[in-house]
Write an enzyme that holds these catalytic residues in place. Structure first.
Site, PDB file in Angstrom:
ATOM      1  N   HIS A 264       0.831  -1.207   0.000  1.00 20.78           N
ATOM      2  CA  HIS A 264       0.000   0.000   0.000  1.00 20.78           C
ATOM      3  C   HIS A 264       0.872   1.266   0.000  1.00 20.78           C
ATOM      4  CE1 HIS A 264      -3.755   2.215   1.154  1.00 20.78           C
ATOM      5  NE2 HIS A 264      -2.870   3.054   1.670  1.00 20.78           N
ATOM      6  N   GLU A 265       1.784   1.346   0.960  1.00 21.26           N
ATOM      7  CA  GLU A 265       2.615   2.556   1.064  1.00 21.26           C
ATOM      8  C   GLU A 265       3.570   2.667  -0.129  1.00 21.26           C
ATOM      9  OE1 GLU A 265       1.626   4.739   3.098  1.00 21.26           O
ATOM     10  OE2 GLU A 265       0.343   3.406   4.279  1.00 21.26           O
ATOM     11  N   HIS A 268       1.751   4.539  -2.786  1.00 19.72           N
ATOM     12  CA  HIS A 268       1.800   5.993  -2.574  1.00 19.72           C
ATOM     13  C   HIS A 268       3.164   6.541  -2.999  1.00 19.72           C
ATOM     14  CE1 HIS A 268      -1.969   6.712  -0.480  1.00 19.72           C
ATOM     15  NE2 HIS A 268      -1.723   5.819   0.466  1.00 19.72           N
ATOM     16  N   GLU A 294      -4.945   7.626  -2.893  1.00 22.34           N
ATOM     17  CA  GLU A 294      -5.456   6.352  -2.387  1.00 22.34           C
ATOM     18  C   GLU A 294      -5.703   5.386  -3.541  1.00 22.34           C
ATOM     19  OE1 GLU A 294      -4.955   6.541   0.775  1.00 22.34           O
ATOM     20  OE2 GLU A 294      -5.665   4.509   1.064  1.00 22.34           O
TER      21      GLU A 294
HETATM   22 ZN    ZN Z   1      -3.148   5.162   1.899  1.00 18.99          ZN
END
Ligand code: ZN
Length: 504
Positions: A264-265, A268, A294
């Protein structure tokens, strides 16, 4: 370069440098700072935040913008200069509208509220934090009033996180989404749940971190311009395009925690590492909005990282990292385990299918609270009722209900949650458009390669930074305005195979 533009860019660089300094102190606070540093760190951050607010609100910036807008008025609206002026104008005017007194009063209130919440949540004590939350609602309304006129009192708050979005648009999208999700969740949770015990053995921390890093690197996260450290609540932060960091948290008894938070990170971070580096130290040098951000974390975490093809490529490697734990577990069992759908109380642990319902519920409550339709005192009961309606279960404590998320206790009520569900919708729309343009992407993922997908995302999304508003970005990249279609189709196709969804 025009001398006024040069002056503007110098001013903007100073503003960006102050913001980076604050971000670095926050990163340190969340990773290595000893507890004794808390008080002084709070003061240091307040000082930097005030200085950076003053910089961007400086009347000199307004005068430079007036002159430059006249000079560049005939330039294409898409040029970097025109867009830089437009985004700087937006940031400047938003900063000017909010009185400095309000900024510091809200910062103090926020610190107090956060402090009380950190104790109220573990002790299930909504009563002590209630007056503070009531004041937060009032201050959120006052904040919105600085941007009057507006259609809905939540609009200015939503616009802060997701520029160009309004309560009415988001409400309409979410109503459609909820109408699809509620029956989908009902049907899936009527089936016997997937067995995820294979994820809950003992997995050595070091091996978990090494495997997560390997995946992040394969996705395209450049560790020569990044690093990963441990924290309580994982996040990504950017100091420049040459230094974009991620954090994770590891649980030795739950393999999915560090693994998926890392993917997830990394999503980003890949976004930020690929914003055009000439936008560094300007207002254009970040992702377009909370929702678009997101969409990238969720795309890499879920559409790629929870897909069967991805694990066809990487499961043998994971097994060789953990031969004792996973050696005898089949790919199919593992794939079902990481895609288990269940009714759960906690948003951050929710699966892909139920996640949207957690978000919509919070978004609806934000609007009701701001409109005055719902009182803070009635919030815990309203939460339980809505949970029963959407999930068929009821949280037994407020700790698992209205106290679970930090957002309302460390910021405004309004605009705090919609980005998570908007991000899911966008993730499927972007991914669908990428695969439509390059059908080989699916095959490449199954052989552990991501260049074509990342190349498409860099071209259509990443490099633009804040040049385009989220709505424009989605339409230009996918040829359609944001809608729920691609996301629902994705869920139905993926989970239709995992669960028997064919019967009505
Ligand atoms: Zn996030």
């Amino acid at each position: 370069m025009h001398p006024d533009l040069l002056t503007l860019r110098t001013r903007l660089k100073e503003h960006a440098d102050l913001e980076s300094a604050a971000a670095l102190l926050r990163w340190d606070q969340m990773t290595y700072m000893p507890p004794g540093g808390a008080e002084a760190r709070g003061r240091q951050l307040a000082t930097l935040d005030r200085l950076s607010h003053d910089r961007i609100a400086d009347p000199e910036i307004g005068r430079l913008l007036d002159r430059l807008e006249a000079i560049f008025q005939h330039q294409s609206a898409d040029s970097d200069e025109a867009r830089l002026l437009r985004v700087t104008r937006r940031d400047h005017e938003r900063a000017v509208r909010v009185p400095a007194d309000f900024v510091s009063a809200f910062a103090n209130h926020r610190a107090e509220s956060y402090e009380v919440w950190t104790k109220a949540r573990p002790s299930n004590d909504f009563a002590t934090v209630r007056p503070l939350l009531e004041k937060t609602v009032e201050l959120s309304r006052r904040y919105a009033s600085f941007f009057a006129p507006y259609e809905h009192v939540a609009d200015p708050l939503i616009d802060d996180a997701d520029p160009g979005m309004k309560a009415a648009t988001v409400r309409a999208l979410f109503a459609e989404l909820r109408a699809e999700l509620v029956p989908l969740v009902r049907r899936m949770t009527a089936e016997p749940p997937a067995d995820d015990t294979c994820l809950r053995q003992k997995f050595a921390e070091e091996k978990q971190l090494a495997f997560g890093k390997l995946l992040a690197e394969r996705f395209g996260y450049d560790f020569s311009r990044g690093r990963q450290d441990k924290t309580h609540h994982p996040f990504m932060t950017k100091f420049s395009s040459g230094d974009v960091r991620i954090t994770t948290r590891v649980r030795e008894d739950d393999l999915s925690e560090a693994l998926f938070s890392t993917l997830h990170e990394a999503g980003h971070a890949i976004y930020e590492q690929n914003v055009d580096s000439s936008f560094d130290a300007t207002p254009l040098g970040h992702g377009a909005s909370a929702g678009v951000h997101e969409s990238q974390s969720r795309l890499w975490e879920n559409l790629v990282g929870r897909s069967r093809g991805f694990w066809e490529a990487f499961y043998p490697r994971l097994q060789s990292s953990f031969p004792g734990e996973l050696g005898a577990i089949s790919l199919d069992t593992f794939y079902r385990a990481i895609n288990k759908v269940e009714r759960s109380l906690i948003r951050t642990n929710a699966d892909e299918v139920t996640y949207g319902l957690h978000v919509i519920l919070r978004f609806d409550f934000e609007l009701d609270l701001l409109e005055g339709k719902l009182q803070v005192a009635d919030l815990p009961e309203a939460w339980r009722e809505r949970f029963r309606a959407d999930f068929g279960i009821i949280p037994e404590t407020d700790s698992d209900g209205v106290l679970q998320d930090v957002h309302w206790y460390d910021g405004f009520v309004g605009g705090a949650f919609q980005c998570y569900a908007l991000g899911n919708l966008m993730s499927a729309q972007f991914f669908g458009a990428a695969v439509g343009a390059h059908p080989e992407i699916t095959r490449e993922i199954a052989s552990g390669r991501f260049d074509t997908l990342r190349g498409w995302l860099r071209e259509k999304v990443y490099r633009h930074g804040r040049k385009l508003l989220p709505g424009e970005l989605v339409e230009r990249a996918t040829g359609k305005p944001l809608g729920i279609g691609p996301y629902i189709a994705y869920l139905k196709s993926k989970y239709g195979e995992l669960y028997r969804l064919d019967e009505p």
